[in-house]
Design a protein around this motif. Structure first.
Motif, PDB file in Angstrom:
ATOM      1  N   PRO A 192       0.844  -1.204   0.000  1.00 19.31           N
ATOM      2  CA  PRO A 192       0.000   0.000   0.000  1.00 19.31           C
ATOM      3  C   PRO A 192       0.874   1.246   0.000  1.00 19.31           C
ATOM      4  O   PRO A 192       1.870   1.315   0.712  1.00 19.31           O
ATOM      5  N   GLY A 193       0.533   2.185  -0.841  1.00 22.90           N
ATOM      6  CA  GLY A 193       1.287   3.428  -0.925  1.00 22.90           C
ATOM      7  C   GLY A 193       2.376   3.432  -1.987  1.00 22.90           C
ATOM      8  O   GLY A 193       2.963   4.481  -2.260  1.00 22.90           O
ATOM      9  N   ASP A 194       2.682   2.268  -2.588  1.00 25.61           N
ATOM     10  CA  ASP A 194       3.666   2.241  -3.667  1.00 25.61           C
ATOM     11  C   ASP A 194       3.187   3.114  -4.821  1.00 25.61           C
ATOM     12  O   ASP A 194       2.032   3.037  -5.229  1.00 25.61           O
ATOM     13  N   HIS A 195       4.092   3.932  -5.343  1.00 22.34           N
ATOM     14  CA  HIS A 195       3.783   4.713  -6.543  1.00 22.34           C
ATOM     15  C   HIS A 195       4.060   3.822  -7.737  1.00 22.34           C
ATOM     16  O   HIS A 195       5.176   3.319  -7.897  1.00 22.34           O
ATOM     17  N   LEU A 227       2.992  -2.634 -15.764  1.00 26.97           N
ATOM     18  CA  LEU A 227       3.107  -1.952 -14.475  1.00 26.97           C
ATOM     19  C   LEU A 227       4.572  -1.671 -14.236  1.00 26.97           C
ATOM     20  O   LEU A 227       5.430  -2.521 -14.523  1.00 26.97           O
ATOM     21  N   LEU A 228       4.885  -0.493 -13.715  1.00 29.84           N
ATOM     22  CA  LEU A 228       6.253  -0.132 -13.358  1.00 29.84           C
ATOM     23  C   LEU A 228       6.240   0.616 -12.042  1.00 29.84           C
ATOM     24  O   LEU A 228       5.450   1.542 -11.858  1.00 29.84           O
ATOM     25  N   ARG A 229       7.106   0.199 -11.114  1.00 27.63           N
ATOM     26  CA  ARG A 229       7.320   0.938  -9.867  1.00 27.63           C
ATOM     27  C   ARG A 229       8.649   1.659 -10.036  1.00 27.63           C
ATOM     28  O   ARG A 229       9.715   1.043  -9.938  1.00 27.63           O
ATOM     29  N   PRO A 230       8.626   2.977 -10.324  1.00 30.88           N
ATOM     30  CA  PRO A 230       9.855   3.718 -10.611  1.00 30.88           C
ATOM     31  C   PRO A 230      10.892   3.700  -9.484  1.00 30.88           C
ATOM     32  O   PRO A 230      12.084   3.785  -9.760  1.00 30.88           O
ATOM     33  N   ALA A 231      10.464   3.564  -8.256  1.00 36.28           N
ATOM     34  CA  ALA A 231      11.396   3.634  -7.130  1.00 36.28           C
ATOM     35  C   ALA A 231      12.514   2.607  -7.228  1.00 36.28           C
ATOM     36  O   ALA A 231      13.663   2.887  -6.876  1.00 36.28           O
ATOM     37  N   ASP A 232      12.195   1.411  -7.720  1.00 38.34           N
ATOM     38  CA  ASP A 232      13.225   0.373  -7.801  1.00 38.34           C
ATOM     39  C   ASP A 232      13.240  -0.360  -9.142  1.00 38.34           C
ATOM     40  O   ASP A 232      14.011  -1.288  -9.336  1.00 38.34           O
ATOM     41  N   GLY A 233      12.393   0.056 -10.069  1.00 41.13           N
ATOM     42  CA  GLY A 233      12.379  -0.546 -11.390  1.00 41.13           C
ATOM     43  C   GLY A 233      11.587  -1.833 -11.503  1.00 41.13           C
ATOM     44  O   GLY A 233      11.545  -2.441 -12.561  1.00 41.13           O
TER      45      GLY A 233
END
Length: 67
Positions: free
Chosen positions: A26-29, A50-56
């Motif tokens: 929860p809260g992941d961008h 889907l991509l989570r930019p914080a860690d790729g």
């Protein structure tokens, strides 16, 4: 801000592609691309990537995870 319903694959198929219940928190961008539902006011989308930019971390259109 709008809340959208996002359709993804079934749990068994996703697990086979390296996606687990702990992959997202929860809260992941995240950045999601996909196909919208037929009725725009329903705010539904079928996820294609889907991509989570914080860690790729991501999941791609071909159904494979990528780093």
């Amino acid at each position: 801000m709008q809340r959208w319903g996002v359709e993804w694959g079934g749990a068994g198929a996703l697990a086979g592609q390296g996606v687990t219940r702990d992959s997202l928190k929860p809260g992941d961008h995240v950045v999601i691309t996909g196909n919208p539902g037929r009725n725009a006011v329903d705010h539904r989308i079928r996820m294609r990537s889907l991509l989570r930019p914080a860690d790729g971390f991501g999941w791609g259109q071909s159904g494979e995870t990528f780093d």
